[in-house]
Every structure is written in structure tokens, then in C-alpha cells.
Design a protein around this motif. Structure first.
Motif, PDB file in Angstrom:
ATOM      1  N   SER A 136     -41.201  98.811 -95.294  1.00 54.90           N
ATOM      2  CA  SER A 136     -41.626  98.194 -94.036  1.00 54.90           C
ATOM      3  C   SER A 136     -41.640  96.675 -94.143  1.00 54.90           C
ATOM      4  O   SER A 136     -41.709  96.114 -95.237  1.00 54.90           O
ATOM      5  CB  SER A 136     -43.021  98.688 -93.639  1.00 54.90           C
ATOM      6  OG  SER A 136     -43.011 100.078 -93.364  1.00 54.90           O
ATOM      7  N   VAL A 162     -46.480 105.956 -92.870  1.00 56.43           N
ATOM      8  CA  VAL A 162     -45.878 105.192 -91.781  1.00 56.43           C
ATOM      9  C   VAL A 162     -44.783 104.275 -92.319  1.00 56.43           C
ATOM     10  O   VAL A 162     -44.782 103.880 -93.482  1.00 56.43           O
ATOM     11  CB  VAL A 162     -46.936 104.359 -91.028  1.00 56.43           C
ATOM     12  CG1 VAL A 162     -47.983 105.261 -90.382  1.00 56.43           C
ATOM     13  CG2 VAL A 162     -47.592 103.347 -91.945  1.00 56.43           C
ATOM     14  N   ARG A 163     -43.861 103.918 -91.398  1.00 52.95           N
ATOM     15  CA  ARG A 163     -42.764 103.027 -91.741  1.00 52.95           C
ATOM     16  C   ARG A 163     -42.385 102.191 -90.523  1.00 52.95           C
ATOM     17  O   ARG A 163     -42.173 102.724 -89.430  1.00 52.95           O
ATOM     18  CB  ARG A 163     -41.550 103.834 -92.196  1.00 52.95           C
ATOM     19  CG  ARG A 163     -40.374 102.966 -92.643  1.00 52.95           C
ATOM     20  CD  ARG A 163     -39.133 103.799 -92.828  1.00 52.95           C
ATOM     21  NE  ARG A 163     -38.068 103.042 -93.480  1.00 52.95           N
ATOM     22  CZ  ARG A 163     -36.790 103.428 -93.507  1.00 52.95           C
ATOM     23  NH1 ARG A 163     -36.441 104.560 -92.934  1.00 52.95           N
ATOM     24  NH2 ARG A 163     -35.887 102.694 -94.114  1.00 52.95           N
ATOM     25  N   SER A 164     -42.292 100.869 -90.718  1.00 52.39           N
ATOM     26  CA  SER A 164     -41.850  99.970 -89.654  1.00 52.39           C
ATOM     27  C   SER A 164     -41.048  98.835 -90.275  1.00 52.39           C
ATOM     28  O   SER A 164     -41.617  97.954 -90.915  1.00 52.39           O
ATOM     29  CB  SER A 164     -43.041  99.399 -88.874  1.00 52.39           C
ATOM     30  OG  SER A 164     -42.595  98.408 -87.970  1.00 52.39           O
ATOM     31  N   ILE A 204     -45.246 108.582 -88.994  1.00 48.64           N
ATOM     32  CA  ILE A 204     -44.707 107.725 -87.942  1.00 48.64           C
ATOM     33  C   ILE A 204     -43.652 106.801 -88.539  1.00 48.64           C
ATOM     34  O   ILE A 204     -43.916 106.091 -89.507  1.00 48.64           O
ATOM     35  CB  ILE A 204     -45.815 106.883 -87.276  1.00 48.64           C
ATOM     36  CG1 ILE A 204     -46.952 107.782 -86.768  1.00 48.64           C
ATOM     37  CG2 ILE A 204     -45.246 106.053 -86.132  1.00 48.64           C
ATOM     38  CD1 ILE A 204     -48.157 107.014 -86.231  1.00 48.64           C
ATOM     39  N   SER A 205     -42.456 106.820 -87.948  1.00 48.42           N
ATOM     40  CA  SER A 205     -41.380 105.905 -88.319  1.00 48.42           C
ATOM     41  C   SER A 205     -40.690 105.477 -87.037  1.00 48.42           C
ATOM     42  O   SER A 205     -40.016 106.284 -86.393  1.00 48.42           O
ATOM     43  CB  SER A 205     -40.389 106.581 -89.280  1.00 48.42           C
ATOM     44  OG  SER A 205     -39.307 105.723 -89.574  1.00 48.42           O
ATOM     45  N   VAL A 206     -40.875 104.212 -86.651  1.00 52.87           N
ATOM     46  CA  VAL A 206     -40.434 103.762 -85.329  1.00 52.87           C
ATOM     47  C   VAL A 206     -39.853 102.350 -85.396  1.00 52.87           C
ATOM     48  O   VAL A 206     -39.807 101.731 -86.460  1.00 52.87           O
ATOM     49  CB  VAL A 206     -41.617 103.800 -84.326  1.00 52.87           C
ATOM     50  CG1 VAL A 206     -42.007 105.228 -83.990  1.00 52.87           C
ATOM     51  CG2 VAL A 206     -42.816 103.023 -84.862  1.00 52.87           C
ATOM     52  N   ASP A 211     -43.426 101.388 -80.141  1.00 55.21           N
ATOM     53  CA  ASP A 211     -44.661 101.595 -80.891  1.00 55.21           C
ATOM     54  C   ASP A 211     -44.967 103.093 -80.988  1.00 55.21           C
ATOM     55  O   ASP A 211     -44.674 103.849 -80.064  1.00 55.21           O
ATOM     56  CB  ASP A 211     -45.839 100.921 -80.197  1.00 55.21           C
ATOM     57  CG  ASP A 211     -45.727  99.404 -80.143  1.00 55.21           C
ATOM     58  OD1 ASP A 211     -44.619  98.878 -80.350  1.00 55.21           O
ATOM     59  OD2 ASP A 211     -46.745  98.758 -79.882  1.00 55.21           O
ATOM     60  N   GLY A 212     -45.624 103.487 -82.063  1.00 54.02           N
ATOM     61  CA  GLY A 212     -45.987 104.888 -82.220  1.00 54.02           C
ATOM     62  C   GLY A 212     -47.189 105.275 -81.370  1.00 54.02           C
ATOM     63  O   GLY A 212     -47.081 106.030 -80.402  1.00 54.02           O
ATOM     64  N   CYS A 260     -46.247 100.963 -85.919  1.00 56.61           N
ATOM     65  CA  CYS A 260     -46.545 102.403 -85.924  1.00 56.61           C
ATOM     66  C   CYS A 260     -47.828 102.686 -85.152  1.00 56.61           C
ATOM     67  O   CYS A 260     -47.897 103.636 -84.375  1.00 56.61           O
ATOM     68  CB  CYS A 260     -46.646 102.897 -87.356  1.00 56.61           C
ATOM     69  SG  CYS A 260     -45.094 102.767 -88.274  1.00 56.61           S
ATOM     70  N   GLY A 318     -47.143  98.551 -90.098  1.00 56.13           N
ATOM     71  CA  GLY A 318     -47.626  99.918 -90.142  1.00 56.13           C
ATOM     72  C   GLY A 318     -48.791 100.127 -89.194  1.00 56.13           C
ATOM     73  O   GLY A 318     -48.748 100.983 -88.305  1.00 56.13           O
TER      74      GLY A 318
END
Length: 510
Positions: free
Chosen positions: A362, A331-333, A297-299, A280-281, A303, A338
Motif C-alpha cells: 500500500s 487491507v490494501r490501497s 478490502i482492496s480498492v 473507497d471501501g 479502504c 488502509g
């Protein structure tokens, strides 16, 4: 060692780029509104500007030349090192305490001695610890109150990967469980408890958790305790984290726990989008008065995930997350969402605003997730100006996220979900724009949709999905809303009353 006093430049947010048009004969008053009146053109401008900002902002991460010095993206000349600002009355360098930034020498004692030196200046305004350019390998270490940890340009703090260097801590009191295993959990890489006035900032230096070994052992079931976060600050107040990069955390990346007055600004958080479990971000957990803005944030998981404890332990701990503003994020998940609320939300979550959010490529965009046994509530949640691009499911509310710490939870402790609004939801390449899955025991109440137009990639009749939800749609939205919701015109006059809020039209096959 004292350092030169210099004014700190104002933080650089992540705004859309400005176009400065000079010596042109175009009539801007006519041309700009005409161009932006097309939603497709407006979205293109937003997309290009946002990612151009991210690219330029991240130049120090990807544009390293020989010797670790950054190169200009417009030429091959190395940029001069940025002078370090003086943010406290006294400042030290890590090298003053024997630090060696070769990526091989273990600097744990240097960090510990430096933090101890800073702790002696608490009554005099605190002190600043500068981490110079270099790769500074260390075991986990603790912070102190009234500290500014400043990471210079091209500075990287590296976490040692051998878990024997990571101390064990009791489970969080609102979880009663290590989250992945019963009993103790590994502490975080950078940790703080019962602190006041803590700043972690820099010229976009990096804190690198080197989580690859942890992820592999987790997948192979070789760990006996829950992995530790990258940065965890507990029971603290007046926290500022800005202008840094956090990457490859073993577990959750940034975890403020039961904290007040927290600001997170201009932070980049990175982890592989696959095969990096639970990275997680940012996870605000039982936090109050918090601002998260201007971040990328890209995780490998959510995010952002707002939490407040898990089942009976969270209910007993009784600390809600409240008064949280999240804005201006990209953001990207690919694995999760997100921005999420839950699923551990047993202490309650209220008064949260999410605005100016771009979610791209995402699995889900924004999500609320809970289940019977959680208790608590999610209320007074406002989403404004959301943009989705290439997202499988846009808006998700899920009430059967059945994951529990142990058998001691009360299945009759059902959460309350109410007063949730979505205003200004746009985008393209979305498969399912809305899926609100309430249940008979956990209905979703007072949900509002207004100003929504989402381009679809899946041509199926029922793509706005609802079950056990009560609320309203104001004005015209696309795609057509489900029958559970009352219809109002733009002046908020009732046009059509829903026959039933309990209609179920949920299709998880797409």
C-alpha cells in the motif's frame, strides 16, 4: 413463496488458521515459544495464515465451474448449493416477482415489487428477500425497514451502467456540494433513508456496481454530477451488513451516513487498485456506535475513511463520528491509505479504535488528514497491533489537505488533533514509518508511541518525521523517534524531555 426454515450458521470471522498437530513427539511448550520468539517467524505465520484464510473464504468468488457452481479448492467436484436460512418470519424469492437472473433482463420492477411486499410485514418482524443464484441486472432501488436482503451462493446483483437510470439527489447536508460537482449528485445503487432494522447478508453473494463506465467518464470529464455510491444508507439505525462481496463501485462503496448501531462483518470489498478513482471501501460518515470487523478490502482509494462533513457545511450540520471499533482487517490501497480519518471531519471524530490490522502493498497504512477551514476535532484515537508489509509510509498525520467545497469556508476554523496513541506497530518493507506533519496553527497534541519495530527499505537518517507535535515515546522503539517527543522507559518514567515540539523534519521526496 415460503422457504424452508433452517438454523443460520454462525458468521465465519477472518481468524488466523489453527494448526492441529496430532501424533507428534514435539514438545509444544518448548517449540512454539521458541519459534514465535523470532519476529520474522511470527510475521511469516501471520502473513501466510491471513492470506490462506482470505483465499479459502473467497473460494466462491474465484472458484466457479460450469453452470456457475463452485468447485472445491481441493478437487474438481462441485460443491452442493447451500440451503438458504430463514432469518425472518416470512421469506420471498426474487423470482416470485418476475425476476430473471440471466444477466441481461432488467429486474428493477421485480426488486421494487419485492421490497414493497416486504414493507407490509414490518409490524410482524419483517420479511426476507432471497436473491437466488444468477446474475440479476437492475437499476438502482431502495430498501425498506425490517428487511433482510439475502444473496445466495453464486448470486450477483448487477448495476446497470447507463446513468440515465440513476436518479439525482440533493447534496448531502453536511457537504453542501456534490463532492465532485456542485448541485445534485447521483443516488446510490442500493439506497435507504430513515430506516430501522436492515440486514444485507448471504452466502458470499455479490453486489457488483460495474463501475468501469463511470470511472472512464469521470477521467474524461464527461459527467456533470457526482457519481453515486454502491450502497448508501442514511439517517438509519440497527444496520447489519455481513457475509457478502461488494465490488467495482462507481464511487464510494459502502457509505453509512448519520447512522447509529451499524455492524459490518465478513465483507469483501474489491475494486482495481489503479484506474478506479474514489472507490473507497467503507466510509462511516457522522455515524455513532459502529463495528467493522473480519473484512478484506482492496480498492482504488482509502479502504476505510471515517468522515463527518466538509468545512462550513459539516460544522453547521454538527454530527460527529464516534464510538467506532475497527478490528481484524486485511487491507490494501496502492493509491491512498488502509484506514483514514478525514479529510472531511468537520463534525468531529472521537473514540475510535483500530486494532489487529494488516496493511499490505500500500501507499500508506493509517492516516489522519485535515486542513485549516475544517474545524471540528480528531481525538481519543487508539491504534493497536498494526502490521505493515511493503508500505511506503506507515503512520501519517497531515494538516494541510487543502480541498474545499467552495470559497465560503472559514480559514480560521482550525481542527483540534489530540489524544492519539499507537501501540504494537510492526512490519517490514516500510520506507517511512512515521510522518506526523502538524503546523503552527494545527499542532498535534498528546501522541503516544509504544512497542514499535518496523523493518525499513530506505536507509536515510531522518525516517521518523515530525513537525509541531507534542507527545511521548514509551520504551525502546525502532526506528529512532524524532526529537519532538519526550522519552519514557518501559515503566513510564521520564528519561528525556524534548527541547521543542516545533522542530520540523518533513521530507516529502521519499
Amino acid at each position: 413463496m415460503m422457504v424452508e426454515t433452517l438454523p443460520l450458521p454462525l458468521p465465519l470471522p477472518l481468524p488466523l488458521g489453527r494448526l492441529q498437530l496430532q501424533n507428534t513427539r514435539l514438545d509444544l511448550k518448548r517449540w512454539v515459544p521458541a519459534f514465535l520468539s523470532s519476529h520474522k517467524n511470527l510475521f511469516t505465520v501471520l502473513w501466510i495464515a491471513a492470506f490462506a484464510s482470505v483465499f479459502i473464504w473467497q473460494r466462491n468468488v474465484v472458484g466457479l465451474g460450469a453452470g456457475g457452481r463452485a468447485f472445491s479448492i481441493f478437487g474438481g467436484r462441485p460443491l452442493p448449493p447451500r440451503p438458504l436460512p430463514m432469518l425472518r418470519p416470512v421469506a420471498f424469492n426474487l423470482t416470485d416477482f418476475g425476476g430473471v437472473g440471466d444477466g441481461l433482463t432488467l429486474n428493477t420492477e421485480a426488486f421494487e415489487r419485492a421490497v414493497l411486499a416486504v414493507s407490509k410485514y414490518g409490524k410482524r418482524g419483517g420479511a426476507q428477500l432471497n436473491v437466488p443464484p444468477g446474475r440479476w441486472l437492475t437499476a438502482p432501488f431502495n430498501l425498506t425497514s425490517h428487511i433482510t436482503l439475502f444473496l445466495a451462493q453464486d448470486a450477483e446483483i448487477l448495476a446497470i451502467q447507463d446513468e440515465k437510470y440513476w436518479s439525482l439527489m440533493p447534496p448531502l447536508p453536511s457537504y453542501g456540494y456534490g463532492r465532485e460537482h456542485p448541485g445534485p449528485r447521483y443516488g446510490s445503487f442500493i439506497h435507504g433513508q430513515n430506516l430501522k432494522d436492515v440486514v444485507i447478508t448471504g452466502h458470499n453473494g455479490t453486489i457488483n456496481g460495474q463501475g468501469q463506465t463511470w470511472w472512464k467518464k469521470y477521467r474524461q470529464k464527461l459527467l456533470n454530477h457526482t457519481r453515486g455510491p454502491l450502497v448508501q444508507i442514511m439517517w438509519s439505525s440497527d444496520i447489519v451488513i455481513s457475509n457478502i462481496t461488494l465490488r467495482d463501485s462507481p464511487f464510494w462503496t459502502l457509505h453509512p451516513y448519520d447512522c447509529k448501531n451499524v455492524t459490518i462483518r465478513n465483507v469483501t470489498i474489491l475494486a482495481p487498485i489503479f484506474e478506479a478513482p474514489n472507490t473507497d471501501g467503507i466510509d462511516p460518515d457522522s455515524c455513532e456506535d459502529m463495528l467493522i470487523e473480519d473484512c478484506y478490502i482492496s480498492v482504488g482509494d482509502d479502504c476505510i475513511a471515517i468522515k463527518s462533513g466538509w468545512d462550513q457545511y459539516g460544522i453547521a450540520y454538527g454530527r460527529p463520528s464516534m464510538n467506532i471499533l475497527i478490528r481484524n482487517l486485511v487491507v490494501r490501497s496502492m493509491v491512498s491509505a488502509g484506514v483514514s480519518i478525514g479529510s472531511e471531519m468537520s463534525g468531529g471524530v472521537s473514540n475510535v479504535t483500530v486494532e489487529n490490522l494488516l496493511v499490505w502493498s500500500s501507499r500508506r497504512a493509517v492516516r489522519i488528514k485535515t486542513a485549516p477551514g475544517r474545524g471540528g476535532y480528531v481525538r481519543q484515537i487508539a491504534y493497536r497491533n498494526l502490521t505493515f508489509d511493503d508500505v511506503r509510509v506507515g503512520v501519517v498525520i497531515k494538516t494541510d489537505y487543502n480541498e474545499h467545497p467552495d470559497e465560503g469556508y472559514d480559514p480560521k476554523a482550525v481542527p483540534i488533533l489530540e489524544d492519539i496513541s499507537f501501540t504494537g506497530v510492526h512490519g517490514q518493507g516500510v520506507r517511512v514509518p512515521v510522518r506526523v506533519h502538524g503546523s503552527e496553527e494545527i499542532p498535534v497534541r498528546n501522541v503516544t508511541f509504544r512497542d514499535m519495530s518496523v523493518g525499513l527499505t530506505y536507509k536515510k537518517k531522518h525516517i521518523f518525521q515530525c513537525a509541531f507535535v507534542q507527545g511521548r515515546v514509551i520504551g525502546t522503539i525502532f526506528p529512532a523517534p524524532c526529537e519532538n517527543l519526550d522519552r519514557y522507559d518501559e515503566q513510564e518514567r521520564l528519561v528525556k524531555k524534548s527541547n521543542s515540539q516545533n522542530i520540523t523534519d518533513i521530507d516529502y521526496d521519499f
